[in-house]
Enzyme design. Sequence first.
Site, PDB file in Angstrom:
ATOM      1  N   ASP A 168      76.049  19.030  87.407  1.00 29.14           N
ATOM      2  CA  ASP A 168      75.864  17.939  86.458  1.00 29.14           C
ATOM      3  C   ASP A 168      77.141  17.137  86.258  1.00 29.14           C
ATOM      4  O   ASP A 168      78.251  17.648  86.454  1.00 29.14           O
ATOM      5  CB  ASP A 168      75.402  18.486  85.109  1.00 29.14           C
ATOM      6  CG  ASP A 168      74.102  19.263  85.189  1.00 29.14           C
ATOM      7  OD1 ASP A 168      73.324  18.974  86.116  1.00 29.14           O
ATOM      8  OD2 ASP A 168      73.883  20.146  84.347  1.00 29.14           O
ATOM      9  N   ARG A 169      76.980  15.918  85.809  1.00 22.70           N
ATOM     10  CA  ARG A 169      78.124  15.030  85.570  1.00 22.70           C
ATOM     11  C   ARG A 169      79.159  15.688  84.655  1.00 22.70           C
ATOM     12  O   ARG A 169      80.367  15.651  84.944  1.00 22.70           O
ATOM     13  CB  ARG A 169      77.647  13.723  84.935  1.00 22.70           C
ATOM     14  CG  ARG A 169      78.794  12.758  84.597  1.00 22.70           C
ATOM     15  CD  ARG A 169      78.277  11.515  83.906  1.00 22.70           C
ATOM     16  NE  ARG A 169      77.710  11.845  82.590  1.00 22.70           N
ATOM     17  CZ  ARG A 169      77.154  10.948  81.773  1.00 22.70           C
ATOM     18  NH1 ARG A 169      77.068   9.681  82.146  1.00 22.70           N
ATOM     19  NH2 ARG A 169      76.680  11.323  80.607  1.00 22.70           N
TER      20      ARG A 169
END
Length: 311
Positions: free
Chosen positions: A137-138
């Site tokens: 994930d970011r």
Amino acid sequence: MAETIELTIKEDGKRIDAALAESGLEQSRSTIAAWIKDGLVEVNGSPVKRSYKPKEGDKVAIHVPDTKEVEKLEAENIPLDVVYEDDDLIVVNKPQGMVVHPAAGHATGTLVNALLYHAPLSTINGEFRPGIVHRIDRDTSGLLMVAKNDKAHKALAAELKEHKTERYYYALVKGEFKENNGTVDAPIDRHPKDRKKQAVVAGGREAVTHFEVVERYMGCTLLKLQLETGRTHQIRVHMQYIGHPVVGDPTYGHQAEIAGIRLKGQLLHAKTLVLTQPTTGKRLTFDSELPKIFKQVLNAIDDSKLKTDAD
């Protein structure tokens, strides 16, 4: 969404991604598969999995994501923390806040933009996801393996699918654990009411996360987690499911501040990666330090460590 494409399946027996790829759409099969994974393909009004085999006469609706912002993928001179590199692969330590590949809303500044400037990448995942074997994930930091050629990509992806790749994460989660270790075995799929979230859903895709207590604090616990499967947001969803959301997680429910420190995302780090080099067959192990913000939080709550039988 830019548009919705509607069509009718003309013959049954094929998987949905193959059937759509052969239906005259301009997009590649890998792009269609990504849309299916993101829940953008519906058959008779319901999202389906990639393994689904539609029947003749089924009505398909494809909600095409708006990609106007990503008309062309550009190589960008962005600094990379390269942990390892050879002719087949790169292992990079992704910082928190960096998106892995371009998408609507994130046309530039991604890990892929940086990697393209650094080295040639495999082409298996299509134009906008070159080299990407798996994602994080970011707002999750840590180790990511990237394929430099198609042969290596196939080998790394196969090993990942067979659960032979080892991935270990560190996470600071809310609450205190009585047990020292355990396993969360609960299926994950798209949230039934919120398309941007995942959830534990009956009949969802198999998802298994193993955890081990590293340190106990008053009100929170540092865990070492091993992924057996790799579902979207898996650790974050599983931790929320057992009542211990990851500290700083803006989506699955914990505060954005701890010990007076303001967080910009969840305290979740892909710390260790073990894989097989595609050409030599040698087993390689890579480890990374916790990011600065993670260390700051642990130092700030150090005085709240709880006594254990091992102390």
